[in-house]
Design a protein around this motif. Structure first.
Motif, mmCIF file in Angstrom:
data_model
loop_
_atom_site.group_PDB
_atom_site.id
_atom_site.type_symbol
_atom_site.label_atom_id
_atom_site.label_comp_id
_atom_site.label_asym_id
_atom_site.label_seq_id
_atom_site.Cartn_x
_atom_site.Cartn_y
_atom_site.Cartn_z
ATOM 1 N N THR A 413 0.805 -1.223 0.000
ATOM 2 C CA THR A 413 0.000 0.000 0.000
ATOM 3 C C THR A 413 0.837 1.272 0.000
ATOM 4 O O THR A 413 0.294 2.364 -0.131
ATOM 5 C CB THR A 413 -0.916 0.026 1.236
ATOM 6 N N GLY A 414 2.144 1.156 0.165
ATOM 7 C CA GLY A 414 2.993 2.340 0.240
ATOM 8 C C GLY A 414 3.248 2.948 -1.127
ATOM 9 O O GLY A 414 3.636 2.236 -2.067
ATOM 10 N N PRO A 415 3.088 4.265 -1.270
ATOM 11 C CA PRO A 415 3.356 4.898 -2.572
ATOM 12 C C PRO A 415 4.835 5.003 -2.902
ATOM 13 O O PRO A 415 5.217 4.957 -4.081
ATOM 14 C CB PRO A 415 2.713 6.278 -2.435
ATOM 15 N N LEU A 416 5.699 5.135 -1.891
ATOM 16 C CA LEU A 416 7.123 5.325 -2.168
ATOM 17 C C LEU A 416 7.768 4.119 -2.852
ATOM 18 O O LEU A 416 8.563 4.294 -3.783
ATOM 19 C CB LEU A 416 7.867 5.681 -0.886
ATOM 20 N N PRO A 417 7.473 2.881 -2.434
ATOM 21 C CA PRO A 417 8.059 1.749 -3.166
ATOM 22 C C PRO A 417 7.689 1.757 -4.645
ATOM 23 O O PRO A 417 8.542 1.500 -5.502
ATOM 24 C CB PRO A 417 7.480 0.528 -2.441
ATOM 25 N N SER A 418 6.430 2.076 -4.963
ATOM 26 C CA SER A 418 6.031 2.126 -6.373
ATOM 27 C C SER A 418 6.754 3.249 -7.106
ATOM 28 O O SER A 418 7.184 3.084 -8.258
ATOM 29 C CB SER A 418 4.518 2.309 -6.480
ATOM 30 N N LEU A 433 6.529 -1.099 -17.744
ATOM 31 C CA LEU A 433 6.504 -1.362 -16.307
ATOM 32 C C LEU A 433 6.650 -0.070 -15.505
ATOM 33 O O LEU A 433 6.016 0.101 -14.461
ATOM 34 C CB LEU A 433 7.621 -2.338 -15.929
ATOM 35 N N ALA A 434 7.492 0.844 -15.988
ATOM 36 C CA ALA A 434 7.655 2.127 -15.303
ATOM 37 C C ALA A 434 6.336 2.886 -15.278
ATOM 38 O O ALA A 434 5.926 3.427 -14.235
ATOM 39 C CB ALA A 434 8.745 2.952 -15.988
ATOM 40 N N ALA A 435 5.627 2.936 -16.429
ATOM 41 C CA ALA A 435 4.347 3.642 -16.486
ATOM 42 C C ALA A 435 3.334 3.010 -15.537
ATOM 43 O O ALA A 435 2.577 3.709 -14.845
ATOM 44 C CB ALA A 435 3.820 3.629 -17.922
ATOM 45 N N ARG A 436 3.335 1.687 -15.492
ATOM 46 C CA ARG A 436 2.411 0.997 -14.583
ATOM 47 C C ARG A 436 2.662 1.393 -13.128
ATOM 48 O O ARG A 436 1.723 1.661 -12.369
ATOM 49 C CB ARG A 436 2.568 -0.520 -14.744
ATOM 50 N N GLU A 437 3.940 1.452 -12.711
ATOM 51 C CA GLU A 437 4.247 1.772 -11.325
ATOM 52 C C GLU A 437 3.996 3.241 -11.008
ATOM 53 O O GLU A 437 3.590 3.575 -9.885
ATOM 54 C CB GLU A 437 5.693 1.394 -10.993
ATOM 55 N N TYR A 438 4.224 4.148 -11.958
ATOM 56 C CA TYR A 438 3.888 5.557 -11.713
ATOM 57 C C TYR A 438 2.382 5.703 -11.493
ATOM 58 O O TYR A 438 1.939 6.442 -10.606
ATOM 59 C CB TYR A 438 4.336 6.432 -12.881
ATOM 60 N N ARG A 439 1.578 4.987 -12.282
ATOM 61 C CA ARG A 439 0.127 5.052 -12.096
ATOM 62 C C ARG A 439 -0.267 4.452 -10.750
ATOM 63 O O ARG A 439 -1.157 4.966 -10.055
ATOM 64 C CB ARG A 439 -0.574 4.317 -13.236
ATOM 65 N N SER A 440 0.408 3.379 -10.378
ATOM 66 C CA SER A 440 0.137 2.758 -9.074
ATOM 67 C C SER A 440 0.483 3.717 -7.943
ATOM 68 O O SER A 440 -0.265 3.852 -6.970
ATOM 69 C CB SER A 440 0.934 1.459 -8.928
ATOM 70 N N ALA A 441 1.600 4.416 -8.081
ATOM 71 C CA ALA A 441 1.990 5.385 -7.050
ATOM 72 C C ALA A 441 0.960 6.501 -6.946
ATOM 73 O O ALA A 441 0.597 6.938 -5.843
ATOM 74 C CB ALA A 441 3.367 5.960 -7.372
ATOM 75 N N LEU A 442 0.442 6.967 -8.095
ATOM 76 C CA LEU A 442 -0.576 8.025 -8.072
ATOM 77 C C LEU A 442 -1.841 7.561 -7.367
ATOM 78 O O LEU A 442 -2.447 8.317 -6.593
ATOM 79 C CB LEU A 442 -0.896 8.464 -9.504
ATOM 80 N N ARG A 443 -2.259 6.331 -7.594
ATOM 81 C CA ARG A 443 -3.449 5.813 -6.916
ATOM 82 C C ARG A 443 -3.226 5.761 -5.402
ATOM 83 O O ARG A 443 -4.108 6.127 -4.619
ATOM 84 C CB ARG A 443 -3.790 4.421 -7.440
ATOM 85 N N LYS A 444 -2.055 5.312 -4.991
ATOM 86 C CA LYS A 444 -1.769 5.203 -3.560
ATOM 87 C C LYS A 444 -1.640 6.571 -2.901
ATOM 88 O O LYS A 444 -1.951 6.740 -1.721
ATOM 89 C CB LYS A 444 -0.492 4.385 -3.350
ATOM 90 N N LEU A 445 -1.179 7.568 -3.640
ATOM 91 C CA LEU A 445 -1.036 8.921 -3.095
ATOM 92 C C LEU A 445 -2.371 9.608 -2.860
ATOM 93 O O LEU A 445 -2.429 10.613 -2.144
ATOM 94 C CB LEU A 445 -0.171 9.767 -4.034
ATOM 95 N N GLU A 446 -3.458 9.071 -3.445
ATOM 96 C CA GLU A 446 -4.764 9.685 -3.237
ATOM 97 C C GLU A 446 -5.206 9.633 -1.787
ATOM 98 O O GLU A 446 -6.050 10.433 -1.360
ATOM 99 C CB GLU A 446 -5.804 8.977 -4.128
ATOM 100 N N ALA A 447 -4.619 8.745 -1.006
ATOM 101 C CA ALA A 447 -4.993 8.626 0.408
ATOM 102 C C ALA A 447 -4.340 9.693 1.282
ATOM 103 O O ALA A 447 -4.620 9.756 2.481
ATOM 104 C CB ALA A 447 -4.614 7.236 0.920
ATOM 105 N N PHE A 448 -3.487 10.543 0.704
ATOM 106 C CA PHE A 448 -2.740 11.531 1.478
ATOM 107 C C PHE A 448 -3.109 12.949 1.055
ATOM 108 O O PHE A 448 -3.450 13.201 -0.110
ATOM 109 C CB PHE A 448 -1.227 11.328 1.281
ATOM 110 N N GLU A 449 -3.022 13.868 2.004
ATOM 111 C CA GLU A 449 -3.195 15.282 1.697
ATOM 112 C C GLU A 449 -1.995 15.781 0.887
ATOM 113 O O GLU A 449 -0.866 15.293 1.080
ATOM 114 C CB GLU A 449 -3.313 16.097 2.983
#
Length: 481
Positions: A413-418, A433-449
């Motif tokens: 669930t951590g955005p930093l690893p992605s 794969l890079a594009a996939r992980e950047y999108r994953s990081a963006l989804r995980k960052l939605e939980a933060f201000e």
């Protein structure tokens, strides 16, 4: 032209260095090994890496190893350990042993001499100058270059940071160029000798009272460390002390030593064999003594308050992590170094200590500490994250991906690893794969201000960076079509 090592050549050469010295080189040391290689090839007049590797005999392997082994140290590098020497360990030895018996110490991996001279100063502070009993301090290192500097005994700058002004005056002589020369009273107690800890110990390495081996075994594999600890154990007299660095632990590695706290510092002690006296035959009539019986204290018993309740333990790990998040590195380090080495979460503390060393630019120590944390507990995702980031800084993308993929698995669930994994994939030119992980990081960052801080940067910056790299990757895909 600077020589280059292929990945296969690097790992083959790193294995030879590890077999020879115990010193492990991970992927983050690829460039430093190439730099050492360049020095040796120029000295020998060899033009190609292949030709040098063919010529690599034992003598040349030693010279190459000297260039990659870390020699960074300073006087009283771990002040708490020297406080333990002065307040309890040396006074107890002096009080309990015959005065003609020498205090025998070994600084194993003494580098450029600061450690054995520190031990000598601590001994003089307790035993007087000249000392009231014989003092023998043996100092060994694998590097002849480091030993040459130790014998010169001239220091300046950061090496003297922890030397008190009074000690600087008593035990050092100021030279015209501003350097400080260790005085003869200190130097006379120390005997330097070249020695590889992988080889049989010298004849004098027996019945020792104290062994200092700080920030050496952190670079060794667990198995190499385990074997060395067994030999240290045999070299110590019963009741003798082994003093390792803060980041070095024998937890899950070697269990024959006792872990004891002395003046606030954790050290290892070789147990004294207990002699059980035969129980006397009870008399027919027992007379009650007026002196209360003294019962041995239970080991590891927590202190009890006057109200009869056990005070809550101080959670040094949580305090240290909170200070680290706040950017108070030195205070965080102090707290984390108080975490007992047999604590269940010690690997996490060790990973946090590694992060502090990385932030201070002490990259080799940081990588070694992170590796040890993983050896103790392979699920320490903070250590994998740090090693992945260090490898990425050296553009060792394969090594970075290996660690960061493990982090993503352990911390899904951590955005930093992605985010960091996406950067590593981009370095490997694996754009999908890079594009996939950047999108994953963006989804995980939605939980933060947006103003929240993650690892020293704002969430808003991380989002903007992910979006920018995604745009670059999409443009690259269009151009490729």
């Amino acid at each position: 032209m600077r020589p280059t090592l292929s990945t296969a050549q690097f790992h083959a050469l790193a294995r030879r260095i590890a077999d020879y010295s115990g010193f492990l080189l991970d992927g983050g040391r690829h460039r430093s090994l190439e730099s050492a290689l360049a020095v040796r090839m120029e000295a020998l007049g060899i033009a190609t890496t292949a030709a040098y590797l063919q010529r690599l005999d034992d003598a040349e392997l030693h010279r190459l190893t000297e260039l990659v082994v870390n020699h960074e140290t300073q006087f009283f590098r771990t002040p708490a350990h020297h406080r333990a020497l002065r307040e309890q360990i040396i006074p107890a030895f002096h009080r309990e042993r015959p005065q003609a018996l020498a205090l025998r110490c070994w600084s194993a991996g003494c580098s450029t001499g600061e450690e054995p001279y520190s031990i000598a100063i601590s001994a003089l502070e307790v035993l007087g100058d000249p000392p009231q009993r014989p003092v023998e301090i043996f100092a060994t290192d694998i590097s002849s270059q480091a030993l040459a500097r130790a014998l010169e005994a001239r220091y300046r700058g950061r090496a003297l940071t922890n030397v008190a002004p009074g000690e600087l005056q008593r035990y050092f002589a100021r030279e015209p160029d501003g350097a400080y020369l260790v005085k003869p009273a200190v130097r006379s107690l120390v005997r330097f000798e070249q020695h590889n800890l992988q080889e049989p110990f010298p004849a004098w390495a027996r019945a020792l009272d104290i062994i200092f081996c700080q920030n050496v075994t952190i670079y060794f594999s667990v198995e190499t460390c385990r074997l060395l600890m067994g030999r240290f154990y045999d070299a110590l007299t019963p009741g003798g002390y082994l003093v390792l660095g803060y980041s070095e632990t024998l937890w899950r590695i070697f269990d024959r030593f006792e872990t004891v706290e002395v003046s606030g510092a954790f050290v290892y002690r070789k147990p004294v064999p207990r002699v059980v006296a035969p129980r006397p035959t009870p008399p027919e009539r027992r007379v009650m003594s007026q002196t209360p019986a003294v019962r041995p204290a239970r080991r590891h018993s927590p202190p009890v308050s006057r109200h009869g309740s056990t005070p809550p333990p101080v959670d040094h790990l949580e305090q240290g992590l909170a200070l680290l998040r706040a950017g108070a590195l030195e205070q965080a380090l102090t707290e984390l170094q108080r975490v007992p080495v047999d604590h269940a979460r010690y690997p996490q503390a060790l990973a946090a200590i590694a992060r502090i060393h990385a932030d201070r630019g002490e990259v080799d120590m940081a990588a070694a500490e992170a590796r040890r944390a993983i050896e103790l507990d392979p699920l320490t995702h903070e250590a994998h994250l740090l090693l992945g980031m260090l490898a990425a800084n050296h553009e060792d993308w394969d090594e970075a991906v290996r660690h960061l993929e493990r982090v993503r698995y352990l911390d899904p669930t951590g955005p930093l690893p992605s985010f960091h994994l996406a950067n590593a994939y981009r370095g490997q030119q694996r754009r999908d794969l890079a594009a996939r992980e950047y999108r994953s990081a963006l989804r995980k960052l939605e939980a933060f201000e947006p103003t929240a801080m993650l690892d020293g940067v704002t969430v808003a910056w991380l989002r903007e960076t992910c979006q920018r790299y995604l745009q670059h990757l999409e443009r690259d895909q269009i151009h490729q079509r």
